[in-house]
Structure formats: C-alpha cells, structure tokens
Write a protein that holds these residues in place. Structure first.
Motif, PDB file in Angstrom:
ATOM      1  N   CYS A 197     -48.240 -14.733 -34.446  1.00  0.00           N
ATOM      2  CA  CYS A 197     -47.129 -14.836 -35.675  1.00  0.00           C
ATOM      3  C   CYS A 197     -45.816 -14.426 -35.098  1.00  0.00           C
ATOM      4  O   CYS A 197     -45.695 -13.183 -34.792  1.00  0.00           O
ATOM      5  N   TYR A 198     -44.595 -15.104 -35.234  1.00  0.00           N
ATOM      6  CA  TYR A 198     -43.205 -14.614 -34.924  1.00  0.00           C
ATOM      7  C   TYR A 198     -42.785 -13.742 -36.098  1.00  0.00           C
ATOM      8  O   TYR A 198     -41.938 -12.762 -35.828  1.00  0.00           O
ATOM      9  N   LEU A 199     -43.384 -13.522 -36.928  1.00  0.00           N
ATOM     10  CA  LEU A 199     -42.919 -12.736 -38.093  1.00  0.00           C
ATOM     11  C   LEU A 199     -43.518 -11.335 -38.090  1.00  0.00           C
ATOM     12  O   LEU A 199     -43.513 -10.425 -38.896  1.00  0.00           O
ATOM     13  N   CYS A 212     -48.266 -15.355 -40.758  1.00  0.00           N
ATOM     14  CA  CYS A 212     -47.568 -15.608 -42.119  1.00  0.00           C
ATOM     15  C   CYS A 212     -47.978 -16.923 -42.511  1.00  0.00           C
ATOM     16  O   CYS A 212     -47.763 -17.300 -43.755  1.00  0.00           O
ATOM     17  N   GLY A 213     -48.390 -17.860 -41.483  1.00  0.00           N
ATOM     18  CA  GLY A 213     -48.832 -19.271 -41.968  1.00  0.00           C
ATOM     19  C   GLY A 213     -47.883 -20.259 -42.223  1.00  0.00           C
ATOM     20  O   GLY A 213     -47.924 -21.626 -42.438  1.00  0.00           O
ATOM     21  N   CYS A 215     -44.437 -19.650 -39.935  1.00  0.00           N
ATOM     22  CA  CYS A 215     -43.354 -19.771 -38.751  1.00  0.00           C
ATOM     23  C   CYS A 215     -44.130 -20.904 -37.687  1.00  0.00           C
ATOM     24  O   CYS A 215     -45.148 -21.099 -37.741  1.00  0.00           O
ATOM     25  N   CYS A 218     -47.458 -19.911 -35.963  1.00  0.00           N
ATOM     26  CA  CYS A 218     -48.262 -19.883 -36.974  1.00  0.00           C
ATOM     27  C   CYS A 218     -48.813 -21.527 -37.368  1.00  0.00           C
ATOM     28  O   CYS A 218     -49.991 -22.071 -37.230  1.00  0.00           O
TER      29      CYS A 218
HETATM   30 ZN    ZN Z   1     -46.067 -16.794 -38.570  1.00  0.00          ZN
END
Ligand code: ZN
Length: 231
Positions: A197-199, A212-213, A215, A218
């Motif tokens: 996940c990038y976040l 996060c689902g 980005c 994800c």
């Molecule tokens: Zn993410």
C-alpha cells in the motif's frame, strides 16, 4: 565470483516472491533494501518480519538466507517530488505516469545493488520489476533492465546476471508462483506480512492482505488476488 545472489528486497509481494525464487535456485542469497525517505517505514518493518518468517517456516531455505543489507539513499527522496516521499496526494501526471514515480529509482537501486554485489562477490542480482503491471514506470521495462546489465558489466568489469522472474507475468500469476515455490506457508507470509500500500496502511485487513484498499498498489494487489483465487 560465486554463484550467490543478491535480491532487491523491499518487503512487498513481488520482492518476497523473488526472494523465494532465488532461495530455490542459489546456495547463498543476500538481500538489499533501500531507505530513501519513504513516507512510510512500514516497508522496512515488513522486511524484517518476512525474513524472520522465511527462516522459521522454510528449513530448506534457512541456510541459504544470508546477510541482509539496508542502504540509506536519502538523496533520492530529497531529489524527487513524489507522493511516495512527500506528503502529496496520489494523482496521474500529464505524461500518464502516476506521481508515485521516482525518476530513475530502479536504475539507482540496481547501481547500488551491483556495487554491493561486486564487494560481496555475488554474480546474480534479482529484482521484482515487471512489465505487465508496471503502472507505466519506464525503469521497470525489460529493455531498461537489459541495458542496465550491459552498463553495469562494462562499468564494473564484471559478469553480473540481472534476473527478473516476474517480468512477463501479472499479479495473479505472481501469487501462483509463490504457491508453487512455497505452498500455503509462503502464501500466508505474502498475504499477511508483505506490504504494498502506497498510503502505508498496514492495519486494514482484506482477503488479499493489509492496505488502504483504494490506492493504485492496493488495487493491483486486490485484482491479482481475485484472479488467483478464481483460478
Ligand atoms: Zn493502499
């Protein structure tokens, strides 16, 4: 040079699968990770967790798993203005690249990896770059890696071999490769312990792991998982 390998290992799904791939092939496998001012340190934590789990759950790989190296390249974060290294929202740029692109990042990683491989006397360098799901990053392309292999061998007077086991497969096939290499125990490690996940969200649990689902990383991981379980 020995027939040992150095794996560029970030703690994500792709590089974890590449690490398992290398452990099946080479007697000695060292790992290298880069701290370059990522906004999220979760990746670095995941690296250690995954390495410990591989050694614990796979006795046949334990002896081959050798030194782990973490190299700080703060300059990379300072030079680039991207949402991976600064507090910016994700967006697509005018040139069609996501703003997660750090210009030349893989070239820089490979140059550092080769410098380490030179010193450690390792012939094989393994990276999880992939042209199939590559989000348009030009430094993930097969031709880029082949050109880099030539440049490194000329520039260092060595015969490095750059391996890209994931170059032509998609994320669903990457899950399948993980299952072939390490069965359900490796799927469990990739699913529960790797981070994409990038976040930097490693608390929200989905059937494909944590993230996060929403980005792009994800999205890619979730789509790959759906393709994998449907097959
Ligand atoms: Zn993410």
């Amino acid at each position: 040079m020995t027939e040992g390998a150095l794996v560029l290992f970030s703690g994500g799904q792709d590089s974890t699968t590449c690490l398992a791939w290398a452990l099946e092939r080479f007697g000695t496998v060292e790992t290298i990770g880069f701290a370059y001012g990522q906004r999220h340190h979760i990746e670095m934590t995941c690296r250690e967790t995954v390495l410990a789990s591989l050694a614990r759950d796979f006795p046949r790989w334990r002896d081959g798993l050798a030194e782990d190296h973490v190299v700080a390249i703060d300059a990379l974060g300072a030079l680039s203005r991207t949402s991976l290294t600064q507090d910016m929202a994700f967006a697509m740029e005018k040139d069609g690249l996501p703003n997660t692109f750090v210009p030349g990042r893989n070239l820089i990683f490979l140059a550092f990896a080769a410098a380490l491989a030179y010193r450690r006397n390792l012939k094989h360098i393994v990276t999880g770059v992939c042209e199939t799901d590559y989000s348009g990053y030009p430094d993930c392309r097969d031709d880029t890696i082949k050109a880099m292999q030539v440049a490194l061998n000329l520039g260092m007077e060595r015969r490095f071999v750059l391996h890209t086991p994931l170059m032509w497969i998609n994320k669903a096939e990457t899950w399948r490769m993980a299952r072939r290499l390490g069965g359900e125990p490796l799927i469990r490690i990739v699913r529960e312990e790797t981070h994409s996940c990038y976040l930097g969200d490693h608390t929200t649990r989905h059937d494909w792991g944590y993230g996060c689902g929403t980005c792009p990383a994800c999205d890619l991981r979730a789509a790959g998982w759906r393709g994998f379980v449907a097959s």
